[in-house]
Design a protein around this motif. Structure first.
Motif, short mmCIF file in Angstrom:
data_model
loop_
_atom_site.label_atom_id
_atom_site.label_comp_id
_atom_site.label_asym_id
_atom_site.label_seq_id
_atom_site.Cartn_x
_atom_site.Cartn_y
_atom_site.Cartn_z
N ALA A 503 0.83 -1.21 0.00
CA ALA A 503 0.00 0.00 0.00
C ALA A 503 0.86 1.26 0.00
O ALA A 503 0.58 2.24 -0.72
CB ALA A 503 -0.94 -0.01 1.20
N LYS A 504 1.95 1.26 0.80
CA LYS A 504 2.84 2.41 0.84
C LYS A 504 3.54 2.61 -0.50
O LYS A 504 3.71 3.75 -0.97
CB LYS A 504 3.87 2.24 1.95
N GLN A 505 3.97 1.50 -1.11
CA GLN A 505 4.60 1.62 -2.42
C GLN A 505 3.63 2.17 -3.46
O GLN A 505 4.00 3.02 -4.28
CB GLN A 505 5.14 0.25 -2.85
N LEU A 506 2.38 1.68 -3.42
CA LEU A 506 1.38 2.17 -4.36
C LEU A 506 1.08 3.66 -4.14
O LEU A 506 0.95 4.45 -5.10
CB LEU A 506 0.10 1.35 -4.21
N GLU A 507 1.01 4.06 -2.86
CA GLU A 507 0.75 5.46 -2.54
C GLU A 507 1.90 6.34 -3.02
O GLU A 507 1.68 7.46 -3.55
CB GLU A 507 0.57 5.61 -1.03
N LEU A 508 3.14 5.86 -2.86
CA LEU A 508 4.30 6.62 -3.33
C LEU A 508 4.30 6.75 -4.85
O LEU A 508 4.63 7.82 -5.39
CB LEU A 508 5.57 5.94 -2.83
N GLU A 509 3.93 5.67 -5.55
CA GLU A 509 3.88 5.74 -7.00
C GLU A 509 2.82 6.73 -7.47
O GLU A 509 3.04 7.50 -8.43
CB GLU A 509 3.59 4.34 -7.56
N VAL A 510 1.67 6.74 -6.81
CA VAL A 510 0.61 7.69 -7.17
C VAL A 510 1.07 9.12 -6.95
O VAL A 510 0.84 10.03 -7.77
CB VAL A 510 -0.68 7.39 -6.37
N LYS A 511 1.76 9.35 -5.84
CA LYS A 511 2.26 10.69 -5.52
C LYS A 511 3.28 11.15 -6.54
O LYS A 511 3.27 12.30 -7.00
CB LYS A 511 2.85 10.69 -4.11
N ASN A 512 4.17 10.24 -6.94
CA ASN A 512 5.20 10.60 -7.94
C ASN A 512 4.57 10.89 -9.30
O ASN A 512 4.99 11.81 -10.01
CB ASN A 512 6.22 9.47 -8.07
N SER A 513 3.56 10.10 -9.64
CA SER A 513 2.89 10.35 -10.94
C SER A 513 2.18 11.69 -10.95
O SER A 513 2.17 12.41 -11.96
CB SER A 513 1.91 9.21 -11.23
N ARG A 514 1.60 12.09 -9.82
CA ARG A 514 0.94 13.40 -9.73
C ARG A 514 1.95 14.54 -9.86
O ARG A 514 1.70 15.56 -10.52
CB ARG A 514 0.18 13.53 -8.41
N MET A 515 3.11 14.35 -9.23
CA MET A 515 4.14 15.38 -9.31
C MET A 515 4.65 15.54 -10.74
O MET A 515 4.89 16.65 -11.21
CB MET A 515 5.30 15.04 -8.37
N ARG A 516 4.78 14.43 -11.46
CA ARG A 516 5.23 14.51 -12.85
C ARG A 516 4.19 15.22 -13.71
O ARG A 516 4.54 16.03 -14.58
CB ARG A 516 5.48 13.10 -13.38
N SER A 517 2.92 14.91 -13.47
CA SER A 517 1.86 15.53 -14.26
C SER A 517 1.78 17.04 -14.00
O SER A 517 1.51 17.84 -14.91
CB SER A 517 0.52 14.88 -13.95
N GLU A 518 2.04 17.48 -12.75
CA GLU A 518 2.01 18.90 -12.44
C GLU A 518 3.17 19.65 -13.10
O GLU A 518 3.05 20.81 -13.48
CB GLU A 518 2.06 19.10 -10.92
N ARG A 519 4.32 18.98 -13.24
CA ARG A 519 5.45 19.63 -13.90
C ARG A 519 5.18 19.90 -15.37
O ARG A 519 5.61 20.91 -15.92
CB ARG A 519 6.69 18.75 -13.76
N PHE A 520 4.51 18.95 -16.01
CA PHE A 520 4.24 19.12 -17.45
C PHE A 520 2.92 19.82 -17.68
O PHE A 520 2.55 20.06 -18.80
CB PHE A 520 4.25 17.76 -18.14
#
Length: 520
Positions: A503-520
């Motif tokens: 669950a923590k790994q999945l939450e971290l992946e979701v957070k990283n994907s959101r950060m990438r989307s905000e940059r672009f």
């Protein structure tokens, strides 16, 4: 260069013998005074059978295993023979059937009632009449049902098929007449395709038990063999006997070449016969001397040195004979790997001796309890007589475990109803009053077992209780259930930890994907 002593690592290095307390022994038992070199005792998870003295004919006791203490002087006997009983053996696939050989030249098969005997048992189930002199040994086939071997002082080994409706069997299916003297011992290999014998001429022979042909013969003048047995799957034989200087001796032989022993071990200069007992699951050899008070034990290996001495159990009381409990009757909670029943004639006592591996953990020890031969045959009598060979049906000693080998055995007579699935579980319970394990007396009816769905065979826990196992009735059963609960709790905790990490790994992946989307 410094010298390093040879050290051999072994999990059985510190095995010790633990005699039972006085209240857990069998006292006031009139043990036979026969001079025959036999065990005079047979044990299974329900009963202990002991040859006794009788004024008219031969007899033996059948005592429930949990009936310890002083034996009633008027306790009922099994007394149908006209001569002294020389050997008794329990059927390995039926805990309520026993065979006995006697000086009256007959072998009798007895059905022991499940309830306590209230009077002497004189009516046998079957009587085998073929020998012309006294019967010294009887032996059940290790994998085929209803096949019995007997040897007599007429120098013959006879093979009997008990799968018949006749109550008196006059003709054996095979008579082996290659011996030149009285047969001293018989031993089967693992699947029962070979039979090893020792004879009064001190020769070791390996026979084809179906054809009666001699495959190998050893006539070493330096070792006079008395007892012989196969060493499991190591492709070796072990014999006990005497050297040319009359020292008691152990000899290991190559099963495919009996010209010379591969190793010899001298013990002492005593005169008592050595009885070997081999545990194929742990590769341990126990050597018991008639008239001795000690039990030596060794670890056996396929490489030299084949016998590695461990230690010995010592006692001041000499033994007349020994009984051995099958593996499925041991107490796995105390790390018991072997159990003897020592006959002490001078005291009229039967003393259980447990061989224990010292362990701190009280949970089930998988490494010292590998799969072992169970109480189900792998062949019918007709299949074996037609030339088939199969390994024993293996079971686990873990409480409430399932058969590890499929059970293809079908009844020899046409069944009237549909047969049950072949992989039914062989359940284990604790016997009341004794810390021993035994199969359930009542088996699931075939018709009811056939209606079980595959998903219903999986273990289900309700409030910590396994629905496929009986509720606890004794302290040992309660301990077993506690251990199972602890293992289940550990398993669930590990599973919960894995889920949290995922669950923590999945939450971290979701957070990283959101950060990438905000940059672009």
């Amino acid at each position: 260069m410094s010298w390093h002593p040879q050290y051999r690592s072994s999990k059985f290095r510190h095995v010790f013998g633990k005699p039972a307390s006085k209240e857990n022994c069998y006292d006031s038992v009139p043990i036979t005074h026969s001079v025959q070199d036999n065990h005079f005792c047979a044990v299974n998870p329900y009963f202990i059978a002991v040859v006794t003295e009788c004024s008219c004919g031969g007899a033996f006791f059948v005592i429930p295993l949990n009936q310890t203490g002083k034996l009633d002087p008027h306790y009922p006997r099994v007394c149908g023979h006209k001569g002294n009983v020389l050997d008794i053996k329990w059927n390995p696939f039926n805990d309520f059937e026993i065979a006995s050989g006697s000086e009256d030249t007959t072998i009798k098969i007895w059905d022991i009632p499940k309830q306590l005997l209230t009077k002497n048992l004189t009516a046998c189930k079957k009587e085998l009449m073929g020998h012309t002199r006294r019967v010294g040994l009887v032996e059940w086939h290790p994998t085929a049902s209803n096949i019995l071997f007997s040897s007599g002082y007429d120098f013959k080994v006879m093979v009997w098929n008990l799968d018949t409706n006749e109550s008196v069997i006059m003709n054996p299916v095979r008579t082996i007449s290659c011996h030149q003297g009285a047969i001293l011992s018989m031993s089967f290999n693992t699947n029962g395709s070979l039979l090893a014998t020792t004879c009064k001429d001190r020769k070791i022979r390996i026979l084809d038990p179906r054809a009666g042909a001699v495959l190998q013969e050893a006539s070493c003048t330096g070792h006079r063999a008395n007892k012989v047995l196969f060493l499991g799957s190591l492709n070796k034989l072990l014999s006990t006997g005497t050297s040319r200087w009359n020292n008691r001796q152990l000899a290991v032989w190559d099963q495919d070449n009996l010209s010379q022993p591969v190793s010899e071990t001298d013990l002492d200069g005593s005169s008592g016969v050595l009885f070997p007992f081999y545990d194929a699951d742990t590769n341990m050899l126990y050597v018991v001397g008639k008239g001795d008070g000690n039990i030596r034990y060794y670890e056996v290996s396929a490489d030299k040195p084949h016998l590695s001495y461990l230690t010995e159990y010592r006692s001041h009381s000499p033994q007349k004979g020994m009984g051995v409990m099958p593996k499925r009757g041991l107490d796995v909670t105390s790390c018991e790997i072997f159990r003897f029943y020592k006959l002490i004639t001078t005291k009229g006592l039967i003393e259980p001796i447990s061989m224990i591996v010292p362990r701190r953990s009280e949970s089930y020890q998988e490494d010292i309890y590998p799969p072992t031969a169970g109480a189900r045959p792998s062949l019918t009598a007709q299949e074996w007589l037609r030339g088939m060979n199969k390994e024993p049906v293996m079971v686990s000693l873990r409480p409430c475990s399932e058969l590890l080998s499929p059970q293809p055995l079908l009844p020899e007579r046409p069944p009237s109803v549909s047969t049950a699935p072949s992989n039914q579980t062989e359940k284990v319970v604790v016997e009341v009053g004794r810390r021993t394990f035994s199969p359930l007396e009542e088996k699931v009816p075939r018709q009811a077992a056939a209606e079980h769905r595959p998903e219903e065979k999986t273990s289900r826990l309700t409030n910590g209780f396994d629905m496929e196992c009986p509720p606890p009735k004794t302290e040992n059963e309660l301990l077993q259930m506690f251990y199972r609960q602890q293992e289940e709790i550990r398993r669930l905790r590990e599973l919960l930890t894995q889920r949290e990490v995922q669950a923590k790994q999945l939450e971290l992946e979701v957070k990283n994907s959101r950060m990438r989307s905000e940059r672009f």
